[in-house]
Write a protein that holds these residues in place. Sequence first.
Motif, PDB file in Angstrom:
ATOM      1  N   TYR A 223       0.835  -1.201   0.000  1.00  0.00           N
ATOM      2  CA  TYR A 223       0.000   0.000   0.000  1.00  0.00           C
ATOM      3  C   TYR A 223       0.872   1.253   0.000  1.00  0.00           C
ATOM      4  CZ  TYR A 223      -3.258  -3.582   1.457  1.00  0.00           C
ATOM      5  OH  TYR A 223      -3.983  -4.736   1.513  1.00  0.00           O
ATOM      6  N   VAL A 224       0.270   2.383  -0.328  1.00  0.00           N
ATOM      7  CA  VAL A 224       1.026   3.640  -0.314  1.00  0.00           C
ATOM      8  C   VAL A 224       1.586   3.917   1.081  1.00  0.00           C
ATOM      9  CG1 VAL A 224      -0.091   4.713  -2.293  1.00  0.00           C
ATOM     10  CG2 VAL A 224      -1.173   4.893  -0.040  1.00  0.00           C
ATOM     11  N   ASN A 225       0.838   3.562   2.117  1.00  0.00           N
ATOM     12  CA  ASN A 225       1.298   3.767   3.486  1.00  0.00           C
ATOM     13  C   ASN A 225       2.531   2.926   3.805  1.00  0.00           C
ATOM     14  OD1 ASN A 225       0.929   2.530   6.534  1.00  0.00           O
ATOM     15  ND2 ASN A 225       0.582   4.740   6.464  1.00  0.00           N
TER      16      ASN A 225
ATOM     17  N   TYR B 292       5.291   2.456   2.392  1.00  0.00           N
ATOM     18  CA  TYR B 292       6.590   3.051   2.092  1.00  0.00           C
ATOM     19  C   TYR B 292       6.966   4.148   3.079  1.00  0.00           C
ATOM     20  CZ  TYR B 292       6.046   0.063  -1.809  1.00  0.00           C
ATOM     21  OH  TYR B 292       5.875  -1.085  -2.558  1.00  0.00           O
TER      22      TYR B 292
ATOM     23  N   GLY C 102       8.158   4.195  -3.681  1.00  0.00           N
ATOM     24  CA  GLY C 102       6.709   4.195  -3.628  1.00  0.00           C
ATOM     25  C   GLY C 102       6.121   2.998  -4.337  1.00  0.00           C
ATOM     26  N   LEU C 103       4.813   2.810  -4.171  1.00  0.00           N
ATOM     27  CA  LEU C 103       4.139   1.636  -4.703  1.00  0.00           C
ATOM     28  C   LEU C 103       4.206   1.569  -6.223  1.00  0.00           C
ATOM     29  CD1 LEU C 103       2.385  -0.872  -4.269  1.00  0.00           C
ATOM     30  CD2 LEU C 103       0.377   0.605  -4.222  1.00  0.00           C
ATOM     31  N   TYR C 104       4.054   2.704  -6.900  1.00  0.00           N
ATOM     32  CA  TYR C 104       4.015   2.665  -8.360  1.00  0.00           C
ATOM     33  C   TYR C 104       5.346   2.188  -8.924  1.00  0.00           C
ATOM     34  CZ  TYR C 104       1.635   3.792 -12.708  1.00  0.00           C
ATOM     35  OH  TYR C 104       0.981   3.695 -13.904  1.00  0.00           O
TER      36      TYR C 104
ATOM     37  N   TYR D  18      -3.999   2.183  -6.310  1.00  0.00           N
ATOM     38  CA  TYR D  18      -3.211   3.410  -6.376  1.00  0.00           C
ATOM     39  C   TYR D  18      -4.017   4.538  -7.025  1.00  0.00           C
ATOM     40  CZ  TYR D  18       0.841   6.443  -6.939  1.00  0.00           C
ATOM     41  OH  TYR D  18       1.718   7.500  -6.873  1.00  0.00           O
TER      42      TYR D  18
END
Length: 450
Positions: A307-309, A311, A397-399, A431
Motif C-alpha cells: 500500500y502507499v502507506n 513506504y 513508492g508503490l508505483y 493506487y
Amino acid sequence: MSWRKKIPQAAQDYLEQNRLDEVECVVADLPGIARGKAVPAAKWEKQSHFHLPNSIFFQTITGGWGEAAGPEGFVEPDMVLKPDMNTATAAPWTDDGTLQVIHDAFTTDGKPVGFAPRNVLKRVVAAYKRAGFTPVVAPEMEFYLVARNTDPAKAIEPMMGRTGRPAAGRQAYSMTAVDDYGPVIDDIYEFAEIQGFEIDGITQEGGAGQLEINLLHGDPVDLADQVFYFKRLIKEAALKHDCFATFMAKPIEDEPGSAMHVHHSILDADGQNIFTGPQGGETDAFFYFIGGLQDYLPSVIAMLAPYVNSYRRYVRDHAAPINLEWGRDNRTTGIRIPISTPEARRIENRLAGMDSNPYLCIAASLACGLQGIRKEIRPDKRFKGDAYDGEDDIPVGLYTALDLFDEAKDLHKLLGEDFARVYSIVKRAEYDEFLQVISPWEREHLLLNV
C-alpha cells in the motif's frame, strides 16, 4: 459426523465444551481479508464445498474493483471452495459455538485458482519440494494497540493504558509497558490457546502501544494460516477492551512502523538444514539464498509493501531497513543472520510490512531465495556497522515497486503468471483510488500557498 475426527485436537476440545452453532468458511483475498460464508452447523455437516465468485480476488482494499477478469470479461464465474480440515479452529470471541475453516479455491474443472494467495504459496512450496527441499519459516508480527478511531480525518493515537494515561512510547522490551495493556494480552493468550496456537513470546516494541508476537517455526502454509488467523484474533481481543489493533505499516507519525520479519531455513530429504555443512560451517546454499534475496527482493517489494502507506515505514534510522545489505546479528540490515546453533541457522528477511498478506509475503520471500539457489547467486560482501549509512535500495513508492514487479518475468513463472497479472492490475487500481483522495497536507500547504 466423521469430519470431526479430521480436525485438529484443539478444535475437537472446543466442540466438547461448546455446541456447534455455525461454521465460518473463509478464504484470504489479495489484501489478506477473510472472505466467505457463515454456514449453520446442520448444513455444514452435509456439504463438501461451497461456491464464491472469482471476483473476490479482484477487489481492492477500498471495496472497488480491478479490471482483472481476463479475456472472458467480468462475468464473475463461481469457484469451488473446498475445506482444509487441518485449519479448523474455534472463534472463541463469539457468543455461540463457532468454528473457522480455511478453504482452498479451485476452478469448476478442478484446477487451483492461480491468483488465490494460499495457492500462490503452495505453488512456491511445491517448487521447493521438486528440488528435494522443505522450507521452514518463522514469522514475527508487529502491531499497534490504538485508541478507537471512527473519524478517518483524525490522527491515530495510542490506546489508553490501565494507568489512565496513553500507552507508554519508546519503551522497547519494557515489562511495565506490556502490563499497561495486560487485559488485551491476556485475551490474546486465551484466544490463542483455545484455537491451538502456540505463541513463542510477546514483547513491547519501540512504538507507543506497539507489540510483537513471535511464532514457532514450521511449515510455510501452516504459519501463513496462523498469521491470517492471528490478525483476526488480535483485533477481536482489542475490541473487547474498547481499543483497536492495527496492522498498518505506519499508523502513527514519528513512531516506528510495524514489520512482519520472516526467518527462513531449508531442510534436505534427510531433514538436515542445508545452510549448515557437516562441520557446522555455512554452505554455498546459505550464501546463494542471501544472494537471491538481494537480487530479487526489489522485484517483490510490491508484495511485501502493498500500500502507499507501506513506504512510510522505510525511513532512515527509524527501525526499518532502507537497503538490501546483509549482516550478522545486525538489525540495521535488510537481511539479518541471527545468532543460532549450526542446526538452527537461518536467514531473516526484515523488509516485509505487517500490512502484507502473509501468504504472499512468505511466498515472495521464499521465491527470491529459491532463485538464488537455482542460479547460484553470490551475495555482496557482508555489511559491518550501521547499514543506515549505506545507500537506499528500496523503491520509493508503490508505483515504482509495481513497475519492478511487472518486469520480473522469471519470478512470475514461479509465483504464477495469472497471479502476477491480477496482482498488478488490482494494486494499480488501488493506487488510482488513492490519487482521488486529497490529504490534509495538501489542504494545509497548497490551498492558499500555490
